[in-house]
Scaffold this motif. Structure first.
Motif, PDB file in Angstrom:
ATOM      1  N   TYR A  25      83.223  47.876  12.137  1.00 56.59           N
ATOM      2  CA  TYR A  25      83.306  46.415  12.246  1.00 56.59           C
ATOM      3  C   TYR A  25      83.485  45.999  13.702  1.00 56.59           C
ATOM      4  O   TYR A  25      82.941  44.990  14.153  1.00 56.59           O
ATOM      5  CB  TYR A  25      84.465  45.901  11.395  1.00 56.59           C
ATOM      6  CG  TYR A  25      84.114  45.713   9.944  1.00 56.59           C
ATOM      7  CD1 TYR A  25      83.839  44.451   9.430  1.00 56.59           C
ATOM      8  CD2 TYR A  25      84.043  46.804   9.074  1.00 56.59           C
ATOM      9  CE1 TYR A  25      83.511  44.272   8.093  1.00 56.59           C
ATOM     10  CE2 TYR A  25      83.718  46.641   7.739  1.00 56.59           C
ATOM     11  CZ  TYR A  25      83.454  45.372   7.254  1.00 56.59           C
ATOM     12  OH  TYR A  25      83.112  45.205   5.933  1.00 56.59           O
ATOM     13  N   THR A  34      92.549  45.338  11.017  1.00 57.35           N
ATOM     14  CA  THR A  34      92.058  44.225  11.831  1.00 57.35           C
ATOM     15  C   THR A  34      93.205  43.546  12.561  1.00 57.35           C
ATOM     16  O   THR A  34      93.089  43.180  13.735  1.00 57.35           O
ATOM     17  CB  THR A  34      91.315  43.201  10.953  1.00 57.35           C
ATOM     18  OG1 THR A  34      90.361  43.882  10.135  1.00 57.35           O
ATOM     19  CG2 THR A  34      90.588  42.181  11.812  1.00 57.35           C
ATOM     20  N   HIS A  41      82.665  36.158  11.300  1.00 52.46           N
ATOM     21  CA  HIS A  41      82.078  37.189  10.440  1.00 52.46           C
ATOM     22  C   HIS A  41      82.037  36.648   9.011  1.00 52.46           C
ATOM     23  O   HIS A  41      83.068  36.271   8.458  1.00 52.46           O
ATOM     24  CB  HIS A  41      82.914  38.468  10.512  1.00 52.46           C
ATOM     25  CG  HIS A  41      82.234  39.650   9.905  1.00 52.46           C
ATOM     26  ND1 HIS A  41      82.374  40.922  10.389  1.00 52.46           N
ATOM     27  CD2 HIS A  41      81.383  39.766   8.857  1.00 52.46           C
ATOM     28  CE1 HIS A  41      81.656  41.766   9.656  1.00 52.46           C
ATOM     29  NE2 HIS A  41      81.051  41.075   8.720  1.00 52.46           N
ATOM     30  N   TYR A  78      93.249  36.544  14.876  1.00 51.16           N
ATOM     31  CA  TYR A  78      92.451  36.785  13.671  1.00 51.16           C
ATOM     32  C   TYR A  78      92.869  35.791  12.585  1.00 51.16           C
ATOM     33  O   TYR A  78      94.045  35.659  12.264  1.00 51.16           O
ATOM     34  CB  TYR A  78      92.689  38.219  13.192  1.00 51.16           C
ATOM     35  CG  TYR A  78      92.052  38.594  11.873  1.00 51.16           C
ATOM     36  CD1 TYR A  78      90.708  38.343  11.626  1.00 51.16           C
ATOM     37  CD2 TYR A  78      92.791  39.239  10.880  1.00 51.16           C
ATOM     38  CE1 TYR A  78      90.119  38.710  10.431  1.00 51.16           C
ATOM     39  CE2 TYR A  78      92.212  39.624   9.686  1.00 51.16           C
ATOM     40  CZ  TYR A  78      90.883  39.352   9.462  1.00 51.16           C
ATOM     41  OH  TYR A  78      90.300  39.727   8.271  1.00 51.16           O
ATOM     42  N   ARG A 120      80.945  43.504  15.898  1.00 47.68           N
ATOM     43  CA  ARG A 120      81.372  42.314  16.652  1.00 47.68           C
ATOM     44  C   ARG A 120      80.999  42.440  18.120  1.00 47.68           C
ATOM     45  O   ARG A 120      80.562  41.466  18.750  1.00 47.68           O
ATOM     46  CB  ARG A 120      82.879  42.124  16.487  1.00 47.68           C
ATOM     47  CG  ARG A 120      83.295  41.796  15.058  1.00 47.68           C
ATOM     48  CD  ARG A 120      84.769  42.040  14.846  1.00 47.68           C
ATOM     49  NE  ARG A 120      85.092  42.025  13.412  1.00 47.68           N
ATOM     50  CZ  ARG A 120      86.052  42.735  12.857  1.00 47.68           C
ATOM     51  NH1 ARG A 120      86.808  43.534  13.607  1.00 47.68           N
ATOM     52  NH2 ARG A 120      86.282  42.661  11.565  1.00 47.68           N
ATOM     53  N   GLU A 172      87.089  35.390   9.971  1.00 49.03           N
ATOM     54  CA  GLU A 172      86.380  36.128   8.924  1.00 49.03           C
ATOM     55  C   GLU A 172      86.326  35.245   7.687  1.00 49.03           C
ATOM     56  O   GLU A 172      87.367  34.821   7.173  1.00 49.03           O
ATOM     57  CB  GLU A 172      87.069  37.454   8.614  1.00 49.03           C
ATOM     58  CG  GLU A 172      86.245  38.350   7.723  1.00 49.03           C
ATOM     59  CD  GLU A 172      86.619  39.823   7.852  1.00 49.03           C
ATOM     60  OE1 GLU A 172      85.837  40.673   7.405  1.00 49.03           O
ATOM     61  OE2 GLU A 172      87.694  40.116   8.403  1.00 49.03           O
TER      62      GLU A 172
END
Length: 735
Positions: A595, A40, A163, A48, A599, A17
């Motif tokens: 979100y 997240t 993202h 992540y 994705r 992100e």
């Protein structure tokens, strides 16, 4: 597409992100990123990673340095560092402690001219020499694209989703598309560049939205090159989203691509064990505001604080966009109505917006000082009176003598001391309307409008105004409250914004159980209008600024505030309870699901063969495969739509938006009572579409069919617009 891309694992993707405000507090996107991290992390864990710029002023305090453990990441960073790229990798010290990668743009500034030339040759995006912000954006974008290209080469069998938020981070998207980097991209715009500039220029923005010549307007304002980057990112992303329906409508016309859906902004909602707990916090914070009010209005403190309503507006100093002009005009009309009705209620309205100041005013500091002296004196006298009272009650005064006279308790010395403190409270000037010495007092828009409507805090005014041109913090010598504590102590937040892509201030009020006023031109207002029936019954007052005149909107705001003032204390308590019960609608645990859908939609477009058997056209359910979210729809408010899995579905995605039909984004104002139950205007309809053809061309919108070449007229318009920026004739950017 190459055969090896079909072997990528889409069930356990890697997520990057990217935003300019990762570990770098600049504006609202920092809040979005930071508060979304826990939900997240719950889904992705160490798959992540956040990517942002390395700001040496803040990074050492925000990030704990660590060495990466992912072999692909280790190899990528070693390769980049060997070529002079400086970066910081570690854990961001916030809730969830996510992995974070920060690039030092300064370490590659020597390549700026090379990359500018490449950007022009690759995508037709120009870049003037003296725009520092754009230069930073270009270097950062090339570093991110460089990183993603290296990483996916090392991580050959796992899908990678990237993202991006806003144009400062979005340049890597067209670069990745042109270089055929096998990464799946999502782009979210929180407010369009051109929209901000147009609204700041006091144009009739929404009524003329479909008529703007975007190239001309961007060139006239010197932001054509930035606009090109933003538009290229929107068109080259696999999935393009915005934060609200009103911003989606704006993006459709200004960026010329219809968003695939809406990803509303959320907050981390902490629910109290008992309902009365947040009411207790309100009472505690209100008493602290009461202390400030006593000092600010010393010498004119002739109203009852138990019968006083605290209203406020807060945010960046955008006089028109934030609706401050409308708020002050409504306060003047509210003052007149309260005087006419001979109301005993006093309204104190705070305006919390940072502006250029020199210092606190002497009167503001003196008021708090003399009130502190009075309190200290009363505390001393209280102690002495208590001791005398105890002594008098304990001694025997004869049969039948139990009376206590004031003379027995309050000595002549105490009376003299109290009189001195009371005389110190006298003053011959009115309480100030501003707490600071303004750097440009005579031309400040807020002060000038307060003077025009004659809100001077006179004894006869039922509406008092306090302009605090600085953000709140607990170290403030005048109003020593953090913003959250201040909000909890107020009764009503008023945010009649004209341009507000989302609106965190009314959302924060909702989570803290404070009623608020917003408009149907704000993302939050549209979200709530589409989410629940009769928002005003739940403590969310939505003013129509879309279909009514300014005067009608001001009257509607005045009526809402007047109706609120007339409520009894019990009615206000009940309304705070109802507002607080709306908070699950804004919880990331629910909104974060959107979100996940974005994705997944991007992955389905990039790797359609990996989703064979999940075709919705055959009536099969789509398995998201990215974690579970609790259903927490409260019982009190009446939701507009029945049968939802979570409140997050209120802002869901769609693929069936190919034409520029603005009615999809107008929200409640474009709908009639007959079709209110037909559903939210963003139904999730995911078609299996391949982006293979657009990857090879590198130009067309993913899944949007063949690329339509720019016409000669388009190029001429771009030439004219750009010539006003840097004086040279160029061609239009990628569209």
């Amino acid at each position: 597409m190459p055969d090896d891309t079909l072997k990528r694992d889409v069930q356990n993707p890697i997520l990057f992100e990217c935003a300019w405000e990762v570990a770098n507090k600049v504006g609202g996107i920092y809040t979005v990123i930071k508060t979304k991290v826990p939900v997240t992390m719950q889904t992705y864990g160490d798959r992540y990673t956040l990517i942002g710029p390395l700001i040496y002023k803040t990074a050492p305090m925000e990030v704990e340095t660590q060495e990466p453990t992912d072999p692909a990441l280790v190899a990528t960073l070693q390769s980049m560092r060997a070529q002079g790229v400086k970066c910081l990798y570690g854990r961001w010290l916030i809730e969830g402690a996510p992995r974070v990668l920060l690039f030092d743009t300064g370490s590659q500034y020597h390549r700026l001219d090379e990359w500018k030339a490449d950007l022009w040759n690759l995508a037709g995006i120009p870049s003037p020499p003296n725009d520092h912000e754009t230069n930073e954006t270009i270097v950062f974008g090339y570093l991110v694209a460089w990183f993603l290209g290296e990483y996916v080469a090392h991580k050959a069998h796992t899908a990678v989703v990237a993202h991006f938020h806003e144009w400062q981070a979005g340049l890597a998207i067209p670069l990745a598309r042109k270089r055929h980097i096998d990464v799946t991209t999502v782009f979210t715009t929180h407010a369009t560049l051109l929209g901000r500039y147009l609204c700041a220029g006091s144009v009739d923005f929404y009524n003329n939205l479909s008529y703007f010549d975007v190239d001309h307007e961007a060139g006239k304002r010197g932001i054509y090159h930035r606009y090109c980057i933003e538009r290229a990112a929107a068109h080259c992303a696999d999935v393009f989203t915005t934060v609200s329906g009103i911003t989606a409508w704006e993006s459709e016309h200004l960026l010329k691509r219809k968003p695939d859906g809406v990803l509303p902004n959320g907050l981390n909602v902490v629910k109290f064990q008992a309902m009365h707990e947040f009411q207790n916090l309100h009472a505690t914070s209100k008493e602290k505001i009461n202390e400030f009010i006593r000092g600010h209005f010393y010498g004119h403190y002739d109203f009852d604080l138990e019968n006083t309503i605290y209203m406020f507006t807060a945010g960046r100093y955008e006089y028109r966009n934030k609706g401050v002009d409308m708020f002050i005009e409504s306060l003047a009309r509210l003052n007149h109505r309260l005087q006419q009705s001979q109301s005993k209620t006093t309204v104190v309205a705070f305006i919390i917006m940072p502006a250029a100041t020199n210092s606190y005013t002497v009167e503001a500091l003196k008021g708090q000082a003399v009130m502190k002296q009075l309190r200290d004196t009363v505390t001393e006298v209280q102690a002495r009176v208590g001791a005398r009272l105890f002594e008098h009650a304990a001694r025997f005064h004869g049969e039948g003598r139990t009376e206590v006279t004031p003379e027995d308790l309050l000595s002549a010395e105490d009376q003299v001391l109290l009189k001195r403190r009371i005389f110190a409270l006298k003053r011959h000037t009115l309480p100030p309307i501003v707490t600071h010495n303004m750097a440009d007092d005579s031309s400040d828009p807020i002060l000038n409008q307060l003077r025009r409507v004659r809100l001077f805090n006179t004894p006869g005014d039922r509406v008092k105004v306090i302009f605090h041109p600085e953000f709140l913090n607990s170290n403030n010598p005048i109003l020593g409250l953090d913003y959250e504590e201040f909000v909890r102590g107020c009764h009503l937040g008023v945010f009649p914004s004209y341009y507000e892509p989302w609106g965190y201030t009314p959302a924060e009020c909702t989570v803290m159980g404070i009623p608020s006023v917003t408009t149907n031109l704000s993302g939050f207002g549209c979200f709530m209008e589409d989410s629940i029936h009769n928002p005003s019954d739940e403590g969310i007052y939505i003013i129509d600024r879309r279909t009514t005149s300014i005067d009608e909107s001001v009257n509607a705001l005045t009526n809402s505030m007047f109706d609120f003032v007339k409520k009894t204390r019990r009615q206000r308590i009940n309304q705070r309870n109802r507002v607080e019960r709306l908070s699950p609608l804004l919880d990331w645990k629910n909104i974060g699901l959107e979100y996940e859908k974005a994705r997944m939609l991007a992955l389905r477009r990039a790797y359609p063969d990996a989703f064979i058997g999940l075709d919705e056209d055959n009536g099969e359910d789509v398995e998201w495969g990215f974690g579970e979210f609790p259903v927490s729809v409260q019982a009190s408010p009446k939701l507009r739509i029945s049968g939802l899995a979570t409140p997050g579905d209120l802002g869901t995605l769609t693929e069936e938006m190919q034409r520029l039909e603005t009615s999809d984004y107008k929200g409640h104002w474009s709908r009639t009572g007959d079709d209110e139950e037909d559903g939210y205007p963003f139904p999730l309809v995911m078609k299996v579409r391949s982006r293979a053809s657009s990857v090879m061309s590198g130009a067309s919108t993913p899944g949007g069919g063949a690329f339509k070449s720019l016409s000669e007229y388009d190029l001429q318009k771009a030439d004219a617009a750009l010539s006003q920026v840097n004086g040279v004739s160029t061609v239009s950017a990628i569209a």
